[in-house]
Design an enzyme around this catalytic site. Structure first.
Site, PDB file in Angstrom:
ATOM      1  N   TYR A  47       0.192  28.686  54.213  1.00 14.44           N
ATOM      2  CA  TYR A  47       0.316  27.465  53.414  1.00 14.44           C
ATOM      3  C   TYR A  47       1.331  26.483  54.000  1.00 14.44           C
ATOM      4  CZ  TYR A  47      -1.987  30.350  49.809  1.00 14.44           C
ATOM      5  OH  TYR A  47      -2.840  31.175  49.112  1.00 14.44           O
ATOM      6  N   HIS A 105      -3.581  38.655  53.821  1.00 11.03           N
ATOM      7  CA  HIS A 105      -4.173  37.444  53.228  1.00 11.03           C
ATOM      8  C   HIS A 105      -5.707  37.490  53.266  1.00 11.03           C
ATOM      9  CE1 HIS A 105      -3.321  32.869  52.668  1.00 11.03           C
ATOM     10  NE2 HIS A 105      -4.374  33.237  51.974  1.00 11.03           N
TER      11      HIS A 105
HETATM   12  N1  LIG Z   1      -5.521  34.785  48.716  1.00  8.85           N
HETATM   13  C1  LIG Z   1      -6.271  33.753  49.036  1.00  8.85           C
HETATM   14  O1  LIG Z   1      -7.066  33.799  49.984  1.00  8.85           O
HETATM   15  C2  LIG Z   1      -6.191  32.507  48.220  1.00  8.85           C
HETATM   16  C3  LIG Z   1      -7.193  31.527  48.366  1.00  8.85           C
HETATM   17  C4  LIG Z   1      -7.103  30.373  47.594  1.00  8.85           C
HETATM   18  C5  LIG Z   1      -6.051  30.237  46.705  1.00  8.85           C
HETATM   19  N2  LIG Z   1      -5.069  31.197  46.598  1.00  8.85           N
HETATM   20  C6  LIG Z   1      -3.910  31.032  45.683  1.00  8.85           C
HETATM   21  O2  LIG Z   1      -4.389  30.730  44.380  1.00  8.85           O
HETATM   22  C7  LIG Z   1      -3.813  29.515  43.939  1.00  8.85           C
HETATM   23  C8  LIG Z   1      -4.730  28.793  42.993  1.00  8.85           C
HETATM   24  O3  LIG Z   1      -5.961  28.462  43.587  1.00  8.85           O
HETATM   25  P1  LIG Z   1      -6.365  26.944  43.943  1.00  8.85           P
HETATM   26  O4  LIG Z   1      -5.149  26.152  44.126  1.00  8.85           O
HETATM   27  O5  LIG Z   1      -7.316  27.008  45.080  1.00  8.85           O
HETATM   28  O6  LIG Z   1      -7.227  26.467  42.692  1.00  8.85           O
HETATM   29  P2  LIG Z   1      -6.990  26.408  41.090  1.00  8.85           P
HETATM   30  O7  LIG Z   1      -5.667  26.935  40.716  1.00  8.85           O
HETATM   31  O8  LIG Z   1      -8.201  26.992  40.480  1.00  8.85           O
HETATM   32  O9  LIG Z   1      -7.069  24.844  40.807  1.00  8.85           O
HETATM   33  C9  LIG Z   1      -6.049  23.955  41.185  1.00  8.85           C
HETATM   34  C10 LIG Z   1      -6.457  22.576  40.697  1.00  8.85           C
HETATM   35  O10 LIG Z   1      -6.501  22.568  39.266  1.00  8.85           O
HETATM   36  C11 LIG Z   1      -5.694  21.499  38.773  1.00  8.85           C
HETATM   37  N3  LIG Z   1      -5.081  21.936  37.511  1.00  8.85           N
HETATM   38  C12 LIG Z   1      -4.100  22.842  37.342  1.00  8.85           C
HETATM   39  N4  LIG Z   1      -3.812  23.017  36.043  1.00  8.85           N
HETATM   40  C13 LIG Z   1      -4.629  22.181  35.354  1.00  8.85           C
HETATM   41  C14 LIG Z   1      -4.789  21.889  33.989  1.00  8.85           C
HETATM   42  N5  LIG Z   1      -4.068  22.498  33.057  1.00  8.85           N
HETATM   43  N6  LIG Z   1      -5.710  20.952  33.651  1.00  8.85           N
HETATM   44  C15 LIG Z   1      -6.460  20.334  34.584  1.00  8.85           C
HETATM   45  N7  LIG Z   1      -6.350  20.572  35.906  1.00  8.85           N
HETATM   46  C16 LIG Z   1      -5.442  21.489  36.297  1.00  8.85           C
HETATM   47  C17 LIG Z   1      -4.675  21.230  39.836  1.00  8.85           C
HETATM   48  O11 LIG Z   1      -4.246  19.889  39.739  1.00  8.85           O
HETATM   49  P3  LIG Z   1      -2.778  19.348  40.177  1.00  8.85           P
HETATM   50  O12 LIG Z   1      -2.337  20.105  41.363  1.00  8.85           O
HETATM   51  O13 LIG Z   1      -3.026  17.908  40.432  1.00  8.85           O
HETATM   52  O14 LIG Z   1      -1.834  19.565  39.042  1.00  8.85           O
HETATM   53  C18 LIG Z   1      -5.477  21.490  41.107  1.00  8.85           C
HETATM   54  O15 LIG Z   1      -6.235  20.366  41.474  1.00  8.85           O
HETATM   55  C19 LIG Z   1      -3.516  28.776  45.246  1.00  8.85           C
HETATM   56  O16 LIG Z   1      -2.646  27.688  45.063  1.00  8.85           O
HETATM   57  C20 LIG Z   1      -2.976  29.889  46.077  1.00  8.85           C
HETATM   58  O17 LIG Z   1      -1.631  30.176  45.719  1.00  8.85           O
HETATM   59  C21 LIG Z   1      -5.157  32.331  47.331  1.00  8.85           C
END
Ligand SMILES: NC(=O)c1ccc[n+]([C@@H]2O[C@H](COP(=O)([O-])OP(=O)(O)OC[C@H]3O[C@@H](n4cnc5c(N)ncnc54)[C@H](OP(=O)(O)O)[C@@H]3O)[C@@H](O)[C@H]2O)c1
Length: 272
Positions: A47, A105
């Site tokens: 990241y 990861h």
């Molecule tokens: N292990 C892996 O391979 C892997 C892969 C992908 C992700 N991850 C981890 O999982 C985390 C989460 O996944 P993600 O970031 O891909 O997607 P997510 O958490 O499903 O979605 C993030 C999006 O949702 C929005 N959001 C958050 N809370 C909200 C709410 N209450 N109402 C409306 N919109 C909201 C955020 O907006 P804003 O940011 O504008 O607030 C952002 O655009 C990552 O950040 C990472 O740490 C791990």
């Protein structure tokens, strides 16, 4: 907040994801989340934000023992000496003397799983990480890790949300008492505009995103790490814990199409 007990650690059920946040944006978001009461931060060497996460933690004044930090080693660094180097670099950027959970990861097609877990276990024995785990492991890889290698994995972090079925892997993890950490729990934000979730939310004076999160957090052994850069969303996601979904809500969510996988990089082994 509930903590999932696994391999000697207590994993706060709701954490803050940090993918696609870097520098000042990331530092401010993590600082805000810690101020609101988040105690579980999810980062990764890939990241490019461990330095910002570390700066926010240092400034927060939160006692280290009250904080859970997960970081991950990238799939290109899975040789034992590369894991060591990546781990040291992560700790340095995070300004920590240990992390709580260190994850593979992504699996890679030519990885040597026994050698990987041997290296991770050494880091655990040295007290540099309190627990080890995996992410993006399909059922076959999980079985190899758990049953053949007998690796003490504390979680499998996988994509899981209202639009994606993960029954097979979830059943296996539950049978082995290994938490499932749901990433992209809001379907990368798409859950917020889903009509079914919006109408369930209306009934409870909650948002669609809160409904999507609570559906996950109501499941035994499931944690979730929504990413939210804005304080309002961070607070809303914490408040989702108070929401009470009923059988009718769960039935409507169960009926949503569950074939939407949004994260599927070309380098990784196939899912099924
Ligand atoms: N292990 C892996 O391979 C892997 C892969 C992908 C992700 N991850 C981890 O999982 C985390 C989460 O996944 P993600 O970031 O891909 O997607 P997510 O958490 O499903 O979605 C993030 C999006 O949702 C929005 N959001 C958050 N809370 C909200 C709410 N209450 N109402 C409306 N919109 C909201 C955020 O907006 P804003 O940011 O504008 O607030 C952002 O655009 C990552 O950040 C990472 O740490 C791990």
């Amino acid at each position: 907040m509930e903590h999932l007990q696994t391999q000697g650690i207590g994993l706060p059920q709701l954490g803050l994801g940090t993918f696609r946040m870097q520098g000042e944006v990331c530092r401010a978001a993590v600082e805000s989340a810690l101020g609101l009461g988040y105690r579980h931060i999810d980062t990764a060497e890939m990241y490019g934000n461990e330095d910002a996460v570390g700066a926010a933690i240092a400034a927060s004044g939160v006692a280290r023992k009250d904080l859970h930090v997960t970081t991950k080693v990238w799939h290109e660094n899975l040789a034992p000496d590369a894991i060591r180097r990546a781990f040291e670099a992560s700790l340095k950027k995070l300004k920590l003397d240990h992390v709580d959970l260190y994850l593979v990861h992504w699996p890679s097609r030519n990885m040597n799983l026994p050698a990987i877990f041997e290296t991770l276990l050494k880091l655990k024995q040295e007290g540099r990480t309190r627990a080890i785990g995996v992410a993006n492991f399909n059922l076959a890889l999980l079985k190899t890790a758990v049953e053949e290698i007998k690796a003490p994995i504390a979680c499998n972090q996988i994509e899981y949300h209202v639009m994606l079925d993960q029954t097979k892997v979830a059943r296996y993890l539950a049978a082995k008492s290994i938490p499932l950490v749901a990433y992209a729990p809001l379907a990368q934000g798409r859950a917020a505009s889903d009509e079914t979730l919006i109408s369930i939310g209306r009934k409870h004076r909650a948002s669609a995103a809160q409904v999507a999160l609570k559906w996950l957090l109501d499941q035994d052994g499931v944690a979730a790490i929504p990413k939210a850069s804005r304080a309002e969303s961070q607070r809303a996601n914490l408040d989702a814990l108070k929401l009470k979904l009923d059988d009718e809500d769960r039935k409507a969510i169960a009926a949503l199409p569950k074939d939407k996988r949004f994260v599927n990089p070309g380098f990784a082994p196939a899912w099924d």
